[in-house]
Motif scaffolding. Structure first.
Motif, PDB file in Angstrom:
ATOM      1  N   VAL A  48       0.860  -1.187   0.000  1.00  0.00           N
ATOM      2  CA  VAL A  48       0.000   0.000   0.000  1.00  0.00           C
ATOM      3  C   VAL A  48       0.894   1.235   0.000  1.00  0.00           C
ATOM      4  O   VAL A  48       1.574   1.521   0.987  1.00  0.00           O
ATOM      5  CB  VAL A  48      -0.955   0.032   1.205  1.00  0.00           C
ATOM      6  N   ILE A  49       0.895   1.939  -1.133  1.00  0.00           N
ATOM      7  CA  ILE A  49       1.693   3.167  -1.272  1.00  0.00           C
ATOM      8  C   ILE A  49       0.747   4.331  -1.052  1.00  0.00           C
ATOM      9  O   ILE A  49      -0.167   4.561  -1.846  1.00  0.00           O
ATOM     10  CB  ILE A  49       2.366   3.240  -2.651  1.00  0.00           C
ATOM     11  N   VAL A  50       0.946   5.076   0.022  1.00  0.00           N
ATOM     12  CA  VAL A  50      -0.059   6.040   0.447  1.00  0.00           C
ATOM     13  C   VAL A  50       0.610   7.302   0.981  1.00  0.00           C
ATOM     14  O   VAL A  50       1.653   7.251   1.621  1.00  0.00           O
ATOM     15  CB  VAL A  50      -0.990   5.396   1.510  1.00  0.00           C
ATOM     16  N   GLY A  51      -0.032   8.446   0.691  1.00  0.00           N
ATOM     17  CA  GLY A  51       0.498   9.709   1.163  1.00  0.00           C
ATOM     18  C   GLY A  51       0.109  10.842   0.244  1.00  0.00           C
ATOM     19  O   GLY A  51      -0.656  10.654  -0.713  1.00  0.00           O
ATOM     20  N   PRO A  52       0.638  12.027   0.489  1.00  0.00           N
ATOM     21  CA  PRO A  52       0.258  13.189  -0.325  1.00  0.00           C
ATOM     22  C   PRO A  52       0.689  13.051  -1.769  1.00  0.00           C
ATOM     23  O   PRO A  52       1.693  12.387  -2.068  1.00  0.00           O
ATOM     24  CB  PRO A  52       0.966  14.356   0.368  1.00  0.00           C
ATOM     25  N   CYS A  53      -0.054  13.691  -2.659  1.00  0.00           N
ATOM     26  CA  CYS A  53       0.286  13.676  -4.081  1.00  0.00           C
ATOM     27  C   CYS A  53       1.723  14.116  -4.270  1.00  0.00           C
ATOM     28  O   CYS A  53       2.511  13.442  -4.947  1.00  0.00           O
ATOM     29  CB  CYS A  53      -0.669  14.597  -4.844  1.00  0.00           C
TER      30      CYS A  53
END
Length: 378
Positions: free
Chosen positions: A73-78
């Motif tokens: 899961v790659i997640v975070g701000p644009c």
């Protein structure tokens, strides 16, 4: 989306020796940049982080290779524009990652460059103060410091390699990399990927073309020799041995491609090309119609496919920050924890998405070990 581009204020032109490569009026040569080695000495990775990054890369590779049944899961701000807010987000994410460690490998989006179809804010490395003033030297220092601090959260870091020239400044801290929809067809980017020491996700093209991503995977898995900047700042010939952990990211295009039929078609194309059978689904961009609130629906659909036993789904990408939505990069004051580029989910919604994905990974694991019922009469 971010507002219109702010005109850049350029520093004074460099001394004549630096300008000799550009002898006419076609360009201006600014002052010299620090070398990658100089910035690494100023903001060192250290032995502990070196071992951590190596371990994270190995863990991501095992998921790509099918040796680990967790979801990536790659997640975070644009795109990171406020290092302090991004580190606050990383603190929240690290706690959730630890809670879901049995089922998910959570990777922080630590993107410092922003690709543009035309013009706009190009990311923290180029304009670190969001002032419409190009300052690569300071941006590289601020960006490098952020990556070291973010890695100290214990999370693996993800990065989109937009400008191959800048890769040596950041790559030693990155555990998963990406080539975006605008660069996936670029030969220099594919060559760079062949030499990068971490798994690389190749996004399908902006139109939704998956074949260009498959071609990129094939190209980056082969060896290449190409020019690049060495750590000491010397232009050098680099030999990339080929990166076997390259894979496809489905990010939609003219229409979404996260549904079971689209995922199945992409997996069939990968098998036919002989380059593996796994994909990551990007819940944003073309798959959400650029509406951040549609991302949870994409996550739920993908989670249902995973829970049903689809082993070809390696993971999911989510654009997320402390607060939902986005804001104009030129707005003052800027709201804390709100993206200045693509719209993002807020943290509570993101946490629920992680819960859904973890449950799906558990169900897939149970289904894979459940004994088959013996047919009657045998």
């Amino acid at each position: 989306m971010a507002g219109p581009a702010v005109p850049l204020e350029l520093p004074a032109i460099a001394d004549e020796p630096l300008a000799l490569a550009w002898p006419d009026d076609s360009a201006r040569v600014l002052g010299p940049l620090p070398t990658p080695a100089e910035l690494a000495e100023r903001f060192p990775r250290g032995e502990r982080l070196r071992a951590q990054v190596t371990g994270h890369r190995r863990a991501v590779r095992e998921i790509v290779d099918g040796a680990d049944d967790r979801l990536l899961v790659i997640v975070g701000p644009c795109s990171v524009h406020d290092p302090d807010a991004a580190l606050q987000y990383a603190h929240e994410l690290a706690a959730a990652a630890a809670a879901h460690d049995r089922d998910l490998l959570v990777v922080l989006r630590a993107y410092l460059e922003k690709p543009r179809t035309s013009v706009g804010w190009k990311g923290l490395l180029h304009d670190p103060h969001l002032a419409g003033r190009e300052d690569l030297a300071e941006g590289l220092a601020i960006g490098r410091e952020f990556l070291v601090r973010a890695a100290n959260s214990g999370l693996p870091l993800a990065y989109e390699f937009v400008d191959p020239f800048l890769a040596p400044y950041v790559l030693d801290l990155v555990s998963w990399g990406a080539l975006g929809a605008r660069t996936v067809a670029s030969q220099p980017h594919r060559q760079l990927a062949s030499a990068l020491p971490m798994p690389i996700g190749m996004k399908n093209g902006v139109t939704g073309d998956v074949e260009v991503a498959i071609a990129a995977v094939r190209a980056a898995r082969a060896p290449h020799t190409f020019p690049a900047l060495a750590a000491g700042g010397v232009p050098s010939a680099v030999v990339g041995a080929g990166n076997s952990a390259c894979h496809v990211v489905l990010r939609g295009g003219a229409r979404p491609n996260y549904d079971a039929a689209s995922v199945g078609a992409a997996l069939d194309e990968l098998r036919a090309a002989g380059v593996g059978a796994g994909v990551v689904v990007d819940a944003s961009h073309g798959n959400s119609g650029k509406d951040h609130w549609r991302q949870p629906g994409v996550v739920e659909d993908v989670a249902a496919q995973v829970a049903a036993g689809n082993r070809g789904l390696l993971g999911v990408m989510i654009e997320s920050f402390l607060e939902e939505g986005n804001q104009d990069v030129a707005a003052r004051p800027l709201r804390h924890g709100v993206s200045v580029t693509d719209g993002c989910l807020d943290w509570p919604t993101t946490a629920r998405c992680l819960d859904v994905l973890a449950e799906a990974a558990r169900r897939r694991r149970i289904a894979s070990v459940r004994p088959r019922t013996r047919p009657v009469g045998l």
